[in-house]
Design a protein around this motif. Structure first.
Motif, PDB file in Angstrom:
ATOM      1  N   LEU A  17      -3.216  36.053  44.689  1.00 38.39           N
ATOM      2  CA  LEU A  17      -2.442  36.245  43.304  1.00 38.39           C
ATOM      3  C   LEU A  17      -1.495  35.081  43.261  1.00 38.39           C
ATOM      4  N   ALA A  18      -0.698  35.033  44.097  1.00 41.40           N
ATOM      5  CA  ALA A  18       0.400  33.853  44.047  1.00 41.40           C
ATOM      6  C   ALA A  18      -0.014  32.440  44.078  1.00 41.40           C
ATOM      7  N   GLN A  19      -1.000  32.320  44.689  1.00 36.17           N
ATOM      8  CA  GLN A  19      -1.768  30.999  44.769  1.00 36.17           C
ATOM      9  C   GLN A  19      -2.329  30.490  43.446  1.00 36.17           C
ATOM     10  N   CYS A  20      -2.959  31.455  42.799  1.00 39.23           N
ATOM     11  CA  CYS A  20      -3.544  31.195  41.486  1.00 39.23           C
ATOM     12  C   CYS A  20      -2.277  31.023  40.469  1.00 39.23           C
ATOM     13  N   PRO A  44      -7.276  32.351  37.870  1.00 40.03           N
ATOM     14  CA  PRO A  44      -7.524  33.707  38.349  1.00 40.03           C
ATOM     15  C   PRO A  44      -8.901  33.897  38.481  1.00 40.03           C
ATOM     16  N   MET A  45     -10.039  33.164  37.948  1.00 42.59           N
ATOM     17  CA  MET A  45     -11.401  33.488  37.823  1.00 42.59           C
ATOM     18  C   MET A  45     -11.743  33.930  39.339  1.00 42.59           C
ATOM     19  N   VAL A  46     -11.465  33.214  40.302  1.00 40.87           N
ATOM     20  CA  VAL A  46     -11.678  33.120  41.682  1.00 40.87           C
ATOM     21  C   VAL A  46     -11.522  34.854  42.308  1.00 40.87           C
ATOM     22  N   PRO A  47     -10.052  35.048  42.238  1.00 38.23           N
ATOM     23  CA  PRO A  47      -9.862  36.268  42.807  1.00 38.23           C
ATOM     24  C   PRO A  47     -10.561  37.699  41.920  1.00 38.23           C
ATOM     25  N   ALA A  48     -10.443  37.549  40.465  1.00 40.60           N
ATOM     26  CA  ALA A  48     -11.051  38.374  39.696  1.00 40.60           C
ATOM     27  C   ALA A  48     -12.366  38.514  39.908  1.00 40.60           C
ATOM     28  N   PHE A  49     -13.262  37.638  40.553  1.00 45.35           N
ATOM     29  CA  PHE A  49     -14.748  37.802  40.750  1.00 45.35           C
ATOM     30  C   PHE A  49     -14.573  38.456  42.218  1.00 45.35           C
ATOM     31  N   ALA A  52     -13.381  42.221  42.953  1.00 40.86           N
ATOM     32  CA  ALA A  52     -14.534  43.362  42.691  1.00 40.86           C
ATOM     33  C   ALA A  52     -15.647  43.536  43.909  1.00 40.86           C
ATOM     34  N   ILE A  53     -15.808  42.295  44.533  1.00 37.20           N
ATOM     35  CA  ILE A  53     -16.848  42.559  45.764  1.00 37.20           C
ATOM     36  C   ILE A  53     -16.559  42.986  46.899  1.00 37.20           C
ATOM     37  N   ILE A  54     -15.250  42.540  47.112  1.00 31.35           N
ATOM     38  CA  ILE A  54     -14.503  43.094  48.384  1.00 31.35           C
ATOM     39  C   ILE A  54     -14.313  44.499  48.387  1.00 31.35           C
ATOM     40  N   ARG A  55     -13.607  45.047  47.581  1.00 31.94           N
ATOM     41  CA  ARG A  55     -13.424  46.570  47.682  1.00 31.94           C
ATOM     42  C   ARG A  55     -12.929  47.022  46.234  1.00 31.94           C
ATOM     43  N   PRO A  56     -13.370  48.091  45.898  1.00 29.91           N
ATOM     44  CA  PRO A  56     -13.013  48.487  44.522  1.00 29.91           C
ATOM     45  C   PRO A  56     -11.744  49.497  44.892  1.00 29.91           C
ATOM     46  N   SER A  57     -10.561  49.100  44.132  1.00 29.88           N
ATOM     47  CA  SER A  57      -9.392  49.489  44.146  1.00 29.88           C
ATOM     48  C   SER A  57      -8.655  49.542  42.829  1.00 29.88           C
ATOM     49  N   HIS A 155     -15.931  32.362  47.680  1.00 29.16           N
ATOM     50  CA  HIS A 155     -16.661  32.752  48.669  1.00 29.16           C
ATOM     51  C   HIS A 155     -15.824  32.772  50.127  1.00 29.16           C
ATOM     52  N   LEU A 156     -14.834  31.936  50.366  1.00 26.75           N
ATOM     53  CA  LEU A 156     -13.989  32.144  51.364  1.00 26.75           C
ATOM     54  C   LEU A 156     -13.276  33.221  51.377  1.00 26.75           C
ATOM     55  N   LEU A 157     -12.803  33.787  50.223  1.00 28.60           N
ATOM     56  CA  LEU A 157     -12.022  34.993  50.232  1.00 28.60           C
ATOM     57  C   LEU A 157     -12.931  36.467  50.486  1.00 28.60           C
ATOM     58  N   ILE A 158     -14.149  36.127  49.939  1.00 32.12           N
ATOM     59  CA  ILE A 158     -15.119  37.196  50.103  1.00 32.12           C
ATOM     60  C   ILE A 158     -15.493  37.383  51.775  1.00 32.12           C
TER      61      ILE A 158
END
Length: 169
Positions: A17-20, A44-49, A52-57, A155-158
């Motif tokens: 979030l801070a990076q974006c 912010p599209m990168v973490p928004a996508f 959701a794939i990493i973990r529902p929270s 992809h790296l974040l996922i």
């Protein structure tokens, strides 16, 4: 240390979030090398996508909402425009999460491009309805391309956090 690390919220939500937000501000500066402006991808599209794939929270959509409102303030958009567009992406990725699990890099890139198209298409339509005029389609296409190119970061974040919490597998 080769195994998955614990899923600490500051690592998978706070740092991206801070990076974006920092990158959004940096790319919004009026710096014009050779008379050309820098592209303004939707960082912010990168973490928004990915979130959701990493973990529902509950932290994911709240952070996506905050980033969208930040984009509205920085870019001078109507309040809530990018928040709704990014939340649509988060929701679509969350619904398609089971279909995307275990897919190859090119397939995930196609899913990311579709999600980016959903966000930009909805923002374009909402702006067109509110202003009774459309944005320049060429500019929108360049912004879409600049945002789709960011997929390796998603992809790296996922890859980094996907298997960190086995409760959701």
């Amino acid at each position: 240390m080769a195994g998955a690390r614990p899923l600490a919220p500051w690592r998978w939500i706070g740092v991206p979030l801070a990076q974006c937000l920092i990158l959004t501000v940096l790319f919004s500066l009026p710096f014009r090398p050779f008379g050309l402006s820098l592209p303004e991808p939707i960082f912010p599209m990168v973490p928004a996508f990915a979130w959701a794939i990493i973990r529902p929270s509950i932290l994911g959509p709240l952070s996506v909402l905050a980033m969208g409102l930040f984009l509205d303030i920085v870019w001078g958009a109507p309040m809530g425009l990018w928040a709704v567009a990014l939340l649509l992406v988060y929701g679509a990725a969350l619904v398609g999460r089971s279909m995307m699990a275990g897919q190859s890099f090119p397939v995930m890139w196609a899913w990311y491009a579709a999600a980016t198209g959903l966000a930009m298409g909805s923002a374009y339509l909402f702006t067109m309805l509110g202003a009774h005029a459309g944005a320049n389609p060429i500019s929108v296409a360049w912004q879409f391309l600049a945002t789709v190119i960011l997929f390796p970061f998603a992809h790296l974040l996922i890859d980094r956090f996907e298997d960190a919490d086995v409760r959701f597998r």
